[in-house]
Motif scaffolding. Structure first.
Motif, PDB file in Angstrom:
ATOM      1  N   ARG A 179       0.858  -1.178   0.000  1.00  0.00           N
ATOM      2  CA  ARG A 179       0.000   0.000   0.000  1.00  0.00           C
ATOM      3  C   ARG A 179       0.899   1.233   0.000  1.00  0.00           C
ATOM      4  N   PRO A 180       0.355   2.383  -0.336  1.00  0.00           N
ATOM      5  CA  PRO A 180       1.148   3.618  -0.302  1.00  0.00           C
ATOM      6  C   PRO A 180       1.798   3.827   1.065  1.00  0.00           C
ATOM      7  N   GLY A 181       3.036   4.271   1.032  1.00  0.00           N
ATOM      8  CA  GLY A 181       3.759   4.525   2.260  1.00  0.00           C
ATOM      9  C   GLY A 181       4.606   3.370   2.742  1.00  0.00           C
ATOM     10  N   ALA A 182       4.601   2.259   2.029  1.00  0.00           N
ATOM     11  CA  ALA A 182       5.421   1.115   2.431  1.00  0.00           C
ATOM     12  C   ALA A 182       6.900   1.469   2.303  1.00  0.00           C
ATOM     13  N   PRO A 183       7.741   0.911   3.160  1.00  0.00           N
ATOM     14  CA  PRO A 183       9.176   1.222   3.121  1.00  0.00           C
ATOM     15  C   PRO A 183       9.871   0.560   1.939  1.00  0.00           C
ATOM     16  N   ASP A 184      11.104   0.926   1.711  1.00  0.00           N
ATOM     17  CA  ASP A 184      11.907   0.297   0.663  1.00  0.00           C
ATOM     18  C   ASP A 184      12.157  -1.167   1.018  1.00  0.00           C
ATOM     19  N   LEU A 185      12.020  -2.039   0.047  1.00  0.00           N
ATOM     20  CA  LEU A 185      12.114  -3.473   0.295  1.00  0.00           C
ATOM     21  C   LEU A 185      13.334  -4.109  -0.359  1.00  0.00           C
TER      22      LEU A 185
ATOM     23  N   PRO B  54       9.297 -11.901   6.842  1.00  0.00           N
ATOM     24  CA  PRO B  54       9.340 -10.784   7.801  1.00  0.00           C
ATOM     25  C   PRO B  54       8.863  -9.459   7.220  1.00  0.00           C
ATOM     26  N   LEU B  55       8.780  -9.345   5.884  1.00  0.00           N
ATOM     27  CA  LEU B  55       8.300  -8.097   5.283  1.00  0.00           C
ATOM     28  C   LEU B  55       6.859  -7.804   5.685  1.00  0.00           C
ATOM     29  N   LEU B  56       6.106  -8.848   6.016  1.00  0.00           N
ATOM     30  CA  LEU B  56       4.704  -8.656   6.363  1.00  0.00           C
ATOM     31  C   LEU B  56       4.547  -7.869   7.663  1.00  0.00           C
ATOM     32  N   GLU B  57       5.611  -7.779   8.429  1.00  0.00           N
ATOM     33  CA  GLU B  57       5.573  -7.000   9.665  1.00  0.00           C
ATOM     34  C   GLU B  57       5.801  -5.512   9.406  1.00  0.00           C
ATOM     35  N   ARG B  58       6.207  -5.161   8.186  1.00  0.00           N
ATOM     36  CA  ARG B  58       6.446  -3.763   7.849  1.00  0.00           C
ATOM     37  C   ARG B  58       5.138  -3.090   7.435  1.00  0.00           C
ATOM     38  N   SER B  59       4.994  -1.863   7.838  1.00  0.00           N
ATOM     39  CA  SER B  59       3.778  -1.113   7.533  1.00  0.00           C
ATOM     40  C   SER B  59       3.574  -1.003   6.023  1.00  0.00           C
ATOM     41  N   GLY B  60       2.365  -1.309   5.568  1.00  0.00           N
ATOM     42  CA  GLY B  60       2.030  -1.151   4.166  1.00  0.00           C
ATOM     43  C   GLY B  60       2.284  -2.366   3.303  1.00  0.00           C
ATOM     44  N   VAL B  61       2.903  -3.403   3.842  1.00  0.00           N
ATOM     45  CA  VAL B  61       3.167  -4.609   3.053  1.00  0.00           C
ATOM     46  C   VAL B  61       1.986  -5.571   3.193  1.00  0.00           C
ATOM     47  N   VAL B  62       1.382  -5.910   2.077  1.00  0.00           N
ATOM     48  CA  VAL B  62       0.196  -6.765   2.055  1.00  0.00           C
ATOM     49  C   VAL B  62       0.562  -8.237   1.903  1.00  0.00           C
ATOM     50  N   ALA B  63       1.466  -8.547   0.971  1.00  0.00           N
ATOM     51  CA  ALA B  63       1.808  -9.939   0.678  1.00  0.00           C
ATOM     52  C   ALA B  63       3.172  -9.992   0.005  1.00  0.00           C
ATOM     53  N   ALA B  64       3.787 -11.169   0.086  1.00  0.00           N
ATOM     54  CA  ALA B  64       5.082 -11.380  -0.560  1.00  0.00           C
ATOM     55  C   ALA B  64       5.163 -12.828  -1.003  1.00  0.00           C
ATOM     56  N   GLY B  65       5.792 -13.052  -2.147  1.00  0.00           N
ATOM     57  CA  GLY B  65       5.910 -14.411  -2.642  1.00  0.00           C
ATOM     58  C   GLY B  65       7.088 -14.562  -3.571  1.00  0.00           C
ATOM     59  N   ILE B  66       7.437 -15.806  -3.835  1.00  0.00           N
ATOM     60  CA  ILE B  66       8.549 -16.095  -4.743  1.00  0.00           C
ATOM     61  C   ILE B  66       8.136 -17.210  -5.689  1.00  0.00           C
ATOM     62  N   ASN B  67       8.512 -17.051  -6.948  1.00  0.00           N
ATOM     63  CA  ASN B  67       8.187 -18.005  -8.006  1.00  0.00           C
ATOM     64  C   ASN B  67       9.488 -18.539  -8.581  1.00  0.00           C
ATOM     65  N   ALA B  68       9.725 -19.831  -8.399  1.00  0.00           N
ATOM     66  CA  ALA B  68      10.951 -20.457  -8.900  1.00  0.00           C
ATOM     67  C   ALA B  68      10.586 -21.456  -9.984  1.00  0.00           C
ATOM     68  N   GLY B  69      10.549 -20.980 -11.218  1.00  0.00           N
ATOM     69  CA  GLY B  69      10.218 -21.852 -12.336  1.00  0.00           C
ATOM     70  C   GLY B  69       8.835 -22.449 -12.235  1.00  0.00           C
TER      71      GLY B  69
ATOM     72  N   THR C 285       0.922 -13.953   3.071  1.00  0.00           N
ATOM     73  CA  THR C 285      -0.025 -12.846   3.120  1.00  0.00           C
ATOM     74  C   THR C 285      -0.147 -12.378   4.564  1.00  0.00           C
ATOM     75  N   ALA C 286      -0.163 -11.080   4.764  1.00  0.00           N
ATOM     76  CA  ALA C 286      -0.309 -10.525   6.107  1.00  0.00           C
ATOM     77  C   ALA C 286      -1.635 -10.973   6.725  1.00  0.00           C
ATOM     78  N   ASP C 287      -1.616 -11.196   8.036  1.00  0.00           N
ATOM     79  CA  ASP C 287      -2.805 -11.713   8.725  1.00  0.00           C
ATOM     80  C   ASP C 287      -4.018 -10.792   8.581  1.00  0.00           C
ATOM     81  N   ASP C 288      -3.758  -9.490   8.544  1.00  0.00           N
ATOM     82  CA  ASP C 288      -4.872  -8.540   8.482  1.00  0.00           C
ATOM     83  C   ASP C 288      -5.182  -8.072   7.062  1.00  0.00           C
ATOM     84  N   ALA C 289      -4.602  -8.741   6.060  1.00  0.00           N
ATOM     85  CA  ALA C 289      -4.778  -8.307   4.668  1.00  0.00           C
ATOM     86  C   ALA C 289      -5.898  -9.076   3.983  1.00  0.00           C
ATOM     87  N   ASP C 290      -6.643  -8.385   3.179  1.00  0.00           N
ATOM     88  CA  ASP C 290      -7.692  -9.001   2.371  1.00  0.00           C
ATOM     89  C   ASP C 290      -7.103  -9.300   0.992  1.00  0.00           C
TER      90      ASP C 290
END
Length: 269
Positions: free
Chosen positions: A28-34, A125-140, A147-152
């Motif tokens: 979301r807007p305002g998220a820190p540099d990742l 751990p990025l999910l603990e940062r303000s503004g981060v909704v979800a994170a994932g990795i795709n390996a082939g 996904t953050a616990d409070d994220a829709d």
């Protein structure tokens, strides 16, 4: 452009372990540099590649193969993987094995394990940062998702139809978890049944959903080796769900430890 209210997606791509690996983070807007976390994730994967690549003459696994060093002389990750592979061979009742042709080859395990480990260390751990909704990795095509616990938010993962390139036979909705696909549709009969030494030919595609990618990857390989007629292994696998597509077109799906759908070969166009 994203529709109003949708999170922004940032994507980073690197070539590691012989494939394109991409990291996806939704904010979301305002998220820190990742960038620091993403760089750390890729750096760890490159380190694992240097240890386990069978194509690098100076990798630890190649030195072990040539008997230039013992397990205790090498990076501790080698011993960790040896133990894990032994445990998985027992868990799968020999359908998965890393010891073959007289040497230890954990290729079928290391990618999924490395990706999951790096993702849990650097991306989760990025999910603990303000503004981060979800994170994932795709390996082939194999995925570890958070996904953050409070994220829709829900990741929508398509299962490719091996009979129709570019099309999908099903779409999975996942918040946090892992998806792995194995089979012969794209790489031919490269998976060998350790019990017979022969290529596994009955399954063209097996997709497994589990909590972590290491387990999902092993069980997807197990599904290919077991064949379309044998789902007995799901009783002890602790997978969430999955689908197996046979070479003749039959499809079997399960949820937890229960088969929920069977499509006979002759009814699959």
């Amino acid at each position: 452009m994203n529709r109003a209210g949708e999170p922004q997606r940032a994507v980073w791509v690197d070539q590691v372990m012989g494939t394109a690996i991409s990291v996806h983070v939704l904010t979301r807007p305002g998220a820190p540099d990742l960038g620091d976390a993403v760089a750390g994730c890729f750096a760890e994967l490159h380190d694992m590649d240097r240890l386990f690549s069978t194509y690098r003459r100076n990798s630890d696994i190649s030195r072990l193969r040539r008997r230039e060093a013992g397990i205790s002389d090498l990076d501790p990750h080698i011993a960790e993987v040896v133990v894990a592979c032994d445990e998985w061979e027992r868990a799968t009742r020999g359908r998965f094995a890393a010891n073959r042709q007289g040497w230890f080859d954990p290729t079928g395990y290391v990618k999924g394990w490395s990706v999951e480990t790096a993702a849990r260390r650097h991306l989760a751990p990025l999910l603990e940062r303000s503004g981060v909704v979800a994170a994932g990795i795709n390996a082939g095509g194999d995925l570890q998702l958070f996904t953050a616990d409070d994220a829709d938010w829900c990741w929508h993962v398509g299962i490719a139809d091996p009979a129709r390139p570019g099309e999908v036979i099903a779409t999975l909705g996942i918040t946090t978890g892992a998806v792995a696909t194995s089979g012969t549709a794209e790489r031919g009969h490269h998976i060998v049944d350790p019990r017979t030494g022969m290529p596994a030919r009955e399954v063209v595609s097996a997709t497994v959903v589990a909590d972590g990618l290491a387990a999902a990857d092993v069980w997807a390989t197990t599904a290919v080796v077991a064949g379309i007629d044998d789902l007995s292994w799901i009783a002890d696998a602790a997978t969430r769900s999955g689908v197996v597509i046979g070479a003749a077109g039959g499809i079997r799906r399960w949820l937890g430890t229960t088969e929920v759908s069977v499509q006979a070969a002759e009814t699959h166009p």
